[in-house]
Motif scaffolding. Structure first.
Motif, PDB file in Angstrom:
ATOM      1  N   SER A 271      47.924  38.833  53.409  1.00  0.00           N
ATOM      2  CA  SER A 271      48.961  38.668  52.375  1.00  0.00           C
ATOM      3  C   SER A 271      48.811  37.344  51.647  1.00  0.00           C
ATOM      4  O   SER A 271      48.999  37.266  50.421  1.00  0.00           O
ATOM      5  N   ASP A 272      48.461  36.280  52.375  1.00  0.00           N
ATOM      6  CA  ASP A 272      48.247  34.978  51.731  1.00  0.00           C
ATOM      7  C   ASP A 272      47.009  35.012  50.839  1.00  0.00           C
ATOM      8  O   ASP A 272      46.992  34.413  49.750  1.00  0.00           O
ATOM      9  N   ALA A 273      45.963  35.689  51.311  1.00  0.00           N
ATOM     10  CA  ALA A 273      44.742  35.798  50.513  1.00  0.00           C
ATOM     11  C   ALA A 273      45.019  36.507  49.191  1.00  0.00           C
ATOM     12  O   ALA A 273      44.527  36.097  48.127  1.00  0.00           O
ATOM     13  N   LEU A 274      45.822  37.563  49.246  1.00  0.00           N
ATOM     14  CA  LEU A 274      46.174  38.281  48.021  1.00  0.00           C
ATOM     15  C   LEU A 274      46.922  37.366  47.052  1.00  0.00           C
ATOM     16  O   LEU A 274      46.665  37.377  45.842  1.00  0.00           O
ATOM     17  N   HIS A 275      47.853  36.583  47.590  1.00  0.00           N
ATOM     18  CA  HIS A 275      48.627  35.655  46.747  1.00  0.00           C
ATOM     19  C   HIS A 275      47.700  34.628  46.095  1.00  0.00           C
ATOM     20  O   HIS A 275      47.796  34.370  44.882  1.00  0.00           O
ATOM     21  N   ASP A 276      46.797  34.058  46.887  1.00  0.00           N
ATOM     22  CA  ASP A 276      45.887  33.039  46.355  1.00  0.00           C
ATOM     23  C   ASP A 276      44.956  33.611  45.295  1.00  0.00           C
ATOM     24  O   ASP A 276      44.677  32.959  44.268  1.00  0.00           O
ATOM     25  N   LEU A 277      44.470  34.825  45.526  1.00  0.00           N
ATOM     26  CA  LEU A 277      43.554  35.442  44.560  1.00  0.00           C
ATOM     27  C   LEU A 277      44.284  35.790  43.265  1.00  0.00           C
ATOM     28  O   LEU A 277      43.739  35.601  42.171  1.00  0.00           O
ATOM     29  N   ALA A 278      45.520  36.268  43.383  1.00  0.00           N
ATOM     30  CA  ALA A 278      46.294  36.573  42.180  1.00  0.00           C
ATOM     31  C   ALA A 278      46.590  35.297  41.394  1.00  0.00           C
ATOM     32  O   ALA A 278      46.492  35.272  40.159  1.00  0.00           O
ATOM     33  N   THR A 279      46.923  34.226  42.127  1.00  0.00           N
ATOM     34  CA  THR A 279      47.191  32.938  41.483  1.00  0.00           C
ATOM     35  C   THR A 279      45.952  32.416  40.767  1.00  0.00           C
ATOM     36  O   THR A 279      46.048  31.773  39.710  1.00  0.00           O
ATOM     37  N   ALA A 280      44.780  32.718  41.329  1.00  0.00           N
ATOM     38  CA  ALA A 280      43.522  32.280  40.721  1.00  0.00           C
ATOM     39  C   ALA A 280      43.092  33.171  39.559  1.00  0.00           C
ATOM     40  O   ALA A 280      42.032  32.941  38.964  1.00  0.00           O
ATOM     41  N   GLY A 281      43.896  34.187  39.257  1.00  0.00           N
ATOM     42  CA  GLY A 281      43.599  35.029  38.109  1.00  0.00           C
ATOM     43  C   GLY A 281      42.736  36.240  38.405  1.00  0.00           C
ATOM     44  O   GLY A 281      42.296  36.933  37.477  1.00  0.00           O
ATOM     45  N   LYS A 282      42.493  36.532  39.660  1.00  0.00           N
ATOM     46  CA  LYS A 282      41.699  37.711  40.007  1.00  0.00           C
ATOM     47  C   LYS A 282      42.529  38.971  39.761  1.00  0.00           C
ATOM     48  O   LYS A 282      43.711  39.029  40.087  1.00  0.00           O
ATOM     49  N   LYS A 283      41.876  39.974  39.187  1.00  0.00           N
ATOM     50  CA  LYS A 283      42.604  41.189  38.808  1.00  0.00           C
ATOM     51  C   LYS A 283      42.206  42.408  39.634  1.00  0.00           C
ATOM     52  O   LYS A 283      43.040  43.275  39.887  1.00  0.00           O
TER      53      LYS A 283
END
Length: 344
Positions: A271-283
């Protein structure tokens, strides 16, 4: 005269409720969570936690989730694929072998299946827990329970166990083949999401481990420090897949899902990885789940629904899932090698 099987192969999966009802899910959760290798705290405290809090609170909720993945004709996906894998392995091995399937929790139960095998007076039994990476809470629990049952037999045949197969080349080849059904270059990032464990269970496997063992990365631990640690085996599987798929550094990461309770679990959390990737702009994300050999609630719902919805709510667009091993003939060939102890 029909030839009798003399060699037994026992495949053991985690388990599944008999039906997606609150009652059956509650029975499954009770048996699962009361295992001292799953929740490794004193029995009295565990009983209070499981029977007094977790099961009453989660049974109905989990039953509702199971209903979303339950097929009207084939039932539980885990049961469906496990039975098919048993049948395919039986065909691959031939009549000299008797291939049985049991669930560690619920049905078909280990006591019932082993009672049938006891009556067959087999020369040998090879037990294969269906978990590529060893953990005390999975493979260890299966092995422990089998030994507990078999030690009461009057005639005990030769018994052997497969405790892990995290780097098996056919296993890796099968997962890679399923991944290549996707256009890997179209994804912004790839996640290898493994089932989580409390960090304290890692320390029990290796008491000398640094207290931050579960957070240290373990990128080369299997090769240099502790080959038996669950996390080291997860990273070993990941390394083999990365090499097979020729993935670039920075394109992928490892994370751990399905935590329970407030004690520290292996990190980073999915769940944290998903948050970090979304914050980094990954789609667009592609997720592997290499701790499972068949589609189950942890892949079909937790990743494809729960995590996908979470990622989209954070601004992402898609979470695609690499199919589990399921009925791929290469996976059955891998199982056959494990059954015959023909390791690569």
């Amino acid at each position: 005269m029909e030839k009798s099987a003399k060699k037994g192969i026992l495949l053991v999966q985690l388990g599944t409720p008999d039906q997606p009802t609150t009652r059956d899910v509650g029975r499954y959760l009770d048996e699962f969570l009361m295992d001292g290798r799953v929740i490794d705290i004193p029995n009295f405290t565990r009983a209070l936690l499981v029977k007094g809090a977790i099961v009453p609170r989660r049974a109905a909720q989990s039953a509702a989730t199971y209903k979303t993945i339950w097929d009207k004709e084939t039932g539980s996906p885990l049961m469906y694929y496990s039975v098919k894998q048993q049948q395919m392995l039986q065909e691959a091995l031939g009549e000299e072998y008797h291939v049985a399937l049991a669930m560690r929790y619920q049905n078909p139960s280990l006591p019932d299946v082993l009672a049938e095998m006891e009556n067959m007076l087999l020369d040998s039994i090879r037990v294969i827990p269906m978990f590529p990476q060893y953990a005390s809470a999975t493979s260890g629990s299966v092995i422990d329970r089998v030994m507990e049952i078999v030690r009461k037999w009057q005639y005990i045949p030769s018994i052997s166990f497969v405790n892990s197969f995290c780097e098996d080349d056919l296993l890796v080849e099968t997962i890679a083949e399923h991944a290549q059904r996707h256009d890997l270059s179209s994804f912004d990032h790839i996640l290898f999401s493994y089932h989580g464990l409390p960090v304290r269970q890692l320390e029990k496997i290796n008491p000398r481990a640094d207290k931050s063992c579960g957070e240290s990365g373990c990128a080369s631990c299997r090769e240099t420090t502790n080959a038996f640690c669950y996390v080291s085996q997860c990273y070993a599987t990941t390394r083999a897949l990365v090499k097979r798929l020729n993935l670039e550094e920075g394109k992928y990461s490892v994370c751990f899902q399905s935590r329970l309770g407030k004690t520290p679990w292996i990190q980073p959390y999915t769940s944290d990885a998903l948050h970090d990737l979304a914050t980094a702009g990954k789609k667009r994300l592609l997720v592997f789940s290499p701790a499972f050999v068949a589609d189950c609630i942890e892949t079909l719902d937790e990743i494809q629904v729960e995590y996908a919805d979470e990622f989209k709510a954070l601004g992402g667009e898609e979470v695609a899932m690499v199919e589990s091993l399921n009925l791929n003939p290469k996976w059955i060939a891998s199982l056959k090698r494990l059954a015959l102890n023909e390791r690569n």
